[in-house]
Write a protein that holds these residues in place. Sequence first.
Motif, PDB file in Angstrom:
ATOM      1  N   VAL A 160      37.317  43.208  48.554  1.00  0.00           N
ATOM      2  CA  VAL A 160      38.252  42.895  49.645  1.00  0.00           C
ATOM      3  C   VAL A 160      39.363  44.018  49.366  1.00  0.00           C
ATOM      4  CG1 VAL A 160      40.204  41.605  50.555  1.00  0.00           C
ATOM      5  CG2 VAL A 160      37.957  40.602  49.842  1.00  0.00           C
ATOM      6  N   LEU A 161      39.372  44.946  50.224  1.00  0.00           N
ATOM      7  CA  LEU A 161      40.360  46.160  50.083  1.00  0.00           C
ATOM      8  C   LEU A 161      41.765  46.040  51.051  1.00  0.00           C
ATOM      9  CD1 LEU A 161      37.661  48.888  50.216  1.00  0.00           C
ATOM     10  CD2 LEU A 161      38.800  47.868  48.155  1.00  0.00           C
ATOM     11  N   VAL A 162      42.566  45.935  50.496  1.00  0.00           N
ATOM     12  CA  VAL A 162      43.969  45.586  51.326  1.00  0.00           C
ATOM     13  C   VAL A 162      44.499  46.986  51.644  1.00  0.00           C
ATOM     14  CG1 VAL A 162      46.219  44.814  51.302  1.00  0.00           C
ATOM     15  CG2 VAL A 162      44.351  43.567  49.982  1.00  0.00           C
ATOM     16  N   LEU A 163      44.460  47.320  52.952  1.00  0.00           N
ATOM     17  CA  LEU A 163      44.983  48.347  53.757  1.00  0.00           C
ATOM     18  C   LEU A 163      46.638  48.047  54.149  1.00  0.00           C
ATOM     19  CD1 LEU A 163      41.975  48.794  54.012  1.00  0.00           C
ATOM     20  CD2 LEU A 163      42.317  50.145  55.974  1.00  0.00           C
ATOM     21  N   LYS A 164      47.353  49.082  53.981  1.00  0.00           N
ATOM     22  CA  LYS A 164      48.767  48.930  54.154  1.00  0.00           C
ATOM     23  C   LYS A 164      49.185  49.765  55.462  1.00  0.00           C
ATOM     24  CE  LYS A 164      49.747  49.055  49.100  1.00  0.00           C
ATOM     25  NZ  LYS A 164      50.729  49.897  48.212  1.00  0.00           N
ATOM     26  N   SER A 165      50.219  48.939  56.321  1.00  0.00           N
ATOM     27  CA  SER A 165      50.693  49.745  57.175  1.00  0.00           C
ATOM     28  C   SER A 165      51.074  51.097  56.822  1.00  0.00           C
ATOM     29  CB  SER A 165      51.963  48.941  57.785  1.00  0.00           C
ATOM     30  OG  SER A 165      51.606  47.719  58.362  1.00  0.00           O
ATOM     31  N   LEU A 166      51.089  52.179  57.784  1.00  0.00           N
ATOM     32  CA  LEU A 166      51.240  53.704  57.484  1.00  0.00           C
ATOM     33  C   LEU A 166      53.035  53.607  57.319  1.00  0.00           C
ATOM     34  CD1 LEU A 166      48.388  53.992  58.353  1.00  0.00           C
ATOM     35  CD2 LEU A 166      48.979  56.167  59.349  1.00  0.00           C
ATOM     36  N   SER A 167      53.342  54.445  56.347  1.00  0.00           N
ATOM     37  CA  SER A 167      54.883  54.570  56.540  1.00  0.00           C
ATOM     38  C   SER A 167      55.177  55.540  57.755  1.00  0.00           C
ATOM     39  CB  SER A 167      55.219  55.575  55.094  1.00  0.00           C
ATOM     40  OG  SER A 167      54.732  56.749  55.129  1.00  0.00           O
ATOM     41  N   ASP A 168      56.707  55.588  57.872  1.00  0.00           N
ATOM     42  CA  ASP A 168      57.047  56.473  58.924  1.00  0.00           C
ATOM     43  C   ASP A 168      56.738  57.898  58.642  1.00  0.00           C
ATOM     44  OD1 ASP A 168      58.077  54.274  60.064  1.00  0.00           O
ATOM     45  OD2 ASP A 168      60.267  54.604  59.695  1.00  0.00           O
ATOM     46  N   ALA A 169      56.659  58.434  57.455  1.00  0.00           N
ATOM     47  CA  ALA A 169      56.322  59.866  57.195  1.00  0.00           C
ATOM     48  C   ALA A 169      54.718  60.043  57.497  1.00  0.00           C
ATOM     49  CB  ALA A 169      56.522  60.083  55.518  1.00  0.00           C
ATOM     50  N   ASP A 196      64.585  63.843  66.546  1.00  0.00           N
ATOM     51  CA  ASP A 196      64.883  62.319  66.677  1.00  0.00           C
ATOM     52  C   ASP A 196      63.956  61.754  67.482  1.00  0.00           C
ATOM     53  OD1 ASP A 196      65.441  63.673  69.020  1.00  0.00           O
ATOM     54  OD2 ASP A 196      67.447  63.156  69.136  1.00  0.00           O
ATOM     55  N   ALA A 197      63.068  62.674  68.459  1.00  0.00           N
ATOM     56  CA  ALA A 197      62.300  61.861  69.213  1.00  0.00           C
ATOM     57  C   ALA A 197      60.888  61.417  68.384  1.00  0.00           C
ATOM     58  CB  ALA A 197      61.644  62.559  70.148  1.00  0.00           C
ATOM     59  N   LEU A 198      60.808  62.297  67.499  1.00  0.00           N
ATOM     60  CA  LEU A 198      59.469  62.088  66.460  1.00  0.00           C
ATOM     61  C   LEU A 198      59.755  61.127  65.459  1.00  0.00           C
ATOM     62  CD1 LEU A 198      56.909  63.275  65.189  1.00  0.00           C
ATOM     63  CD2 LEU A 198      58.342  64.549  63.523  1.00  0.00           C
ATOM     64  N   GLU A 199      60.946  61.023  64.787  1.00  0.00           N
ATOM     65  CA  GLU A 199      61.493  59.642  64.123  1.00  0.00           C
ATOM     66  C   GLU A 199      61.369  58.415  65.092  1.00  0.00           C
ATOM     67  OE1 GLU A 199      65.543  58.137  61.555  1.00  0.00           O
ATOM     68  OE2 GLU A 199      65.390  60.459  62.678  1.00  0.00           O
ATOM     69  N   PHE A 200      62.073  58.477  66.316  1.00  0.00           N
ATOM     70  CA  PHE A 200      61.797  57.194  66.939  1.00  0.00           C
ATOM     71  C   PHE A 200      60.358  56.612  67.272  1.00  0.00           C
ATOM     72  CE2 PHE A 200      61.314  55.410  71.253  1.00  0.00           C
ATOM     73  CZ  PHE A 200      62.080  54.361  71.029  1.00  0.00           C
ATOM     74  N   LEU A 201      59.439  57.728  67.546  1.00  0.00           N
ATOM     75  CA  LEU A 201      58.073  57.246  67.898  1.00  0.00           C
ATOM     76  C   LEU A 201      57.460  56.772  66.534  1.00  0.00           C
ATOM     77  CD1 LEU A 201      56.923  59.947  70.223  1.00  0.00           C
ATOM     78  CD2 LEU A 201      57.391  57.719  70.742  1.00  0.00           C
ATOM     79  N   ALA A 202      57.743  57.509  65.560  1.00  0.00           N
ATOM     80  CA  ALA A 202      57.276  57.046  64.156  1.00  0.00           C
ATOM     81  C   ALA A 202      57.813  55.518  63.839  1.00  0.00           C
ATOM     82  CB  ALA A 202      57.687  57.958  63.131  1.00  0.00           C
ATOM     83  N   ARG A 203      59.017  55.431  64.021  1.00  0.00           N
ATOM     84  CA  ARG A 203      59.616  54.238  63.381  1.00  0.00           C
ATOM     85  C   ARG A 203      59.307  52.928  64.491  1.00  0.00           C
ATOM     86  NH1 ARG A 203      64.569  55.611  64.088  1.00  0.00           N
ATOM     87  NH2 ARG A 203      64.800  54.661  65.925  1.00  0.00           N
ATOM     88  N   SER A 204      58.855  53.169  65.661  1.00  0.00           N
ATOM     89  CA  SER A 204      58.637  52.272  66.730  1.00  0.00           C
ATOM     90  C   SER A 204      57.258  51.795  66.796  1.00  0.00           C
ATOM     91  CB  SER A 204      59.000  52.843  67.949  1.00  0.00           C
ATOM     92  OG  SER A 204      60.427  53.171  68.272  1.00  0.00           O
ATOM     93  N   ALA A 205      56.552  52.687  65.789  1.00  0.00           N
ATOM     94  CA  ALA A 205      55.076  52.278  65.797  1.00  0.00           C
ATOM     95  C   ALA A 205      54.784  51.086  64.661  1.00  0.00           C
ATOM     96  CB  ALA A 205      54.252  53.530  65.217  1.00  0.00           C
ATOM     97  N   ASP A 206      55.525  50.857  64.032  1.00  0.00           N
ATOM     98  CA  ASP A 206      55.581  49.619  62.760  1.00  0.00           C
ATOM     99  C   ASP A 206      54.369  49.892  62.005  1.00  0.00           C
ATOM    100  OD1 ASP A 206      57.816  48.261  63.762  1.00  0.00           O
ATOM    101  OD2 ASP A 206      56.989  47.097  65.344  1.00  0.00           O
ATOM    102  N   GLY A 207      54.239  51.137  61.691  1.00  0.00           N
ATOM    103  CA  GLY A 207      52.946  51.403  60.917  1.00  0.00           C
ATOM    104  C   GLY A 207      51.748  51.571  61.478  1.00  0.00           C
TER     105      GLY A 207
END
Length: 438
Positions: A160-169, A196-207
């Motif tokens: 079983v391999l646990v994958l993590k949500s991607l970070s905003d970066a 700020d648009a890139l940061e918004f899209l990355a943050r809104s993606a929730d990983g």
Amino acid sequence: MAEGLFARQANLTAPLAARMRPRTLEEYIGQAHLLGADKPLRRAIEEGRTGSVILWGPPGTGKTTLARLIAQRSQSRFEPFSAVSEGVPRMRQIFDAAREHRQLGGKSTILFVDEIHRLNKGQQDALLPAVEDGTVILIGATTENPSFEVNGALLSRSRVLVLKSLSDAEIGEVLHSALRDTERGLGARSLMIAPDALEFLARSADGDARRSLVALEAAGHMVEQGGCITLEVAREALQLRVQKSDKSGDVHYDQLSAFHKSLRGSDPDGALYWAARLIEGGEDPMVLFRRATAMASEDIGLADPQALQQAVAAREAYHMLGAPEGYLPLAQLIIYLATAPKSNRVKAALDAALQAARSSAGAPVPLHIRNAPTKLMKELGHGEGYRYAHDSATGYSAQEYLPDELRGQRFYEPGAFGFEKEIAKRLEWWAKQKSSDA
């Protein structure tokens, strides 16, 4: 030649998220804890010896992509199987073909089972012998805890391999890659994106990398060639994406938030509505059960101790009944949770205790409540002065259980509603007994 050109043209008509699917391990973003250069899994993939695995992680973390890359590196046949829409006869066809290919050319077959948590008992029973004898190498993908949904025999034969949500970066890296790529991405349009648009899209993606690319593609359609995706455009694109996804199978984060907040806000109608929207949009009911179960402790807790039991029972009832009858216990649970008295005191108590534990990690256990299994420990005072609660007529003995530096500190403060009113009375009585013995 014409067929290859047609394939390339068809690919350009696919959604951006599909076009940008990584083709190599080097293009794969995220999961460094599994795929870093020095990690055992990375070496196993490169050497083509991963064996059967179950990939467990949130949506959009690259489970399907990783399965395809494992098949590619091991030069194996890749056979996808849907636990939702396909049955045992299709599974047996795959096994027959796998045996034939192995006999003819020695090529292994990877059976990729998407949503493996949805396999029924018959499907799991049919799959087990083929995994045991090596007819197929199993790669399962799931958003659910496999220890609850996959039988022990299959689990014991798989890693079983646990994958993590991607970070905003990491999401930002995915978006930059799509903007630059002239072959598969939006590079040919020479688009720019405001920070700020890139940061918004990355943050809104929730990983969720897929979610971020869907939003980016929508934003790209809203600006001209060589234009700039501003924060305003990104906000509008994300809203458009959420509206359009109502009938898709995507996870609807905003709707899940509305569902949870309706439960917390004691609005059964709102909670039922958002649950219905999610179900109609193709959401896995287990996501709703998981959110409701967490809410039963986070937002109700001991104000109604039955809430958690109701959540667990409703989930089991759904497993027994299946859809659509299983939606009835889900609806019953939603109404119960929404109309239950609310308290976040369990969560607050846990947060306070964790904070205290971090700030007093070296605090010793008081001598009187230490274990004393040996003569030496007794001579050192372990257990000395401990009062056994059941020796008291009231079942309570006033003594200190916290380390000296935390003496008298309280983490749990009961609320004023539901069963917590009774708990408050007990704590008050115990406090009086403790002060009178002091």
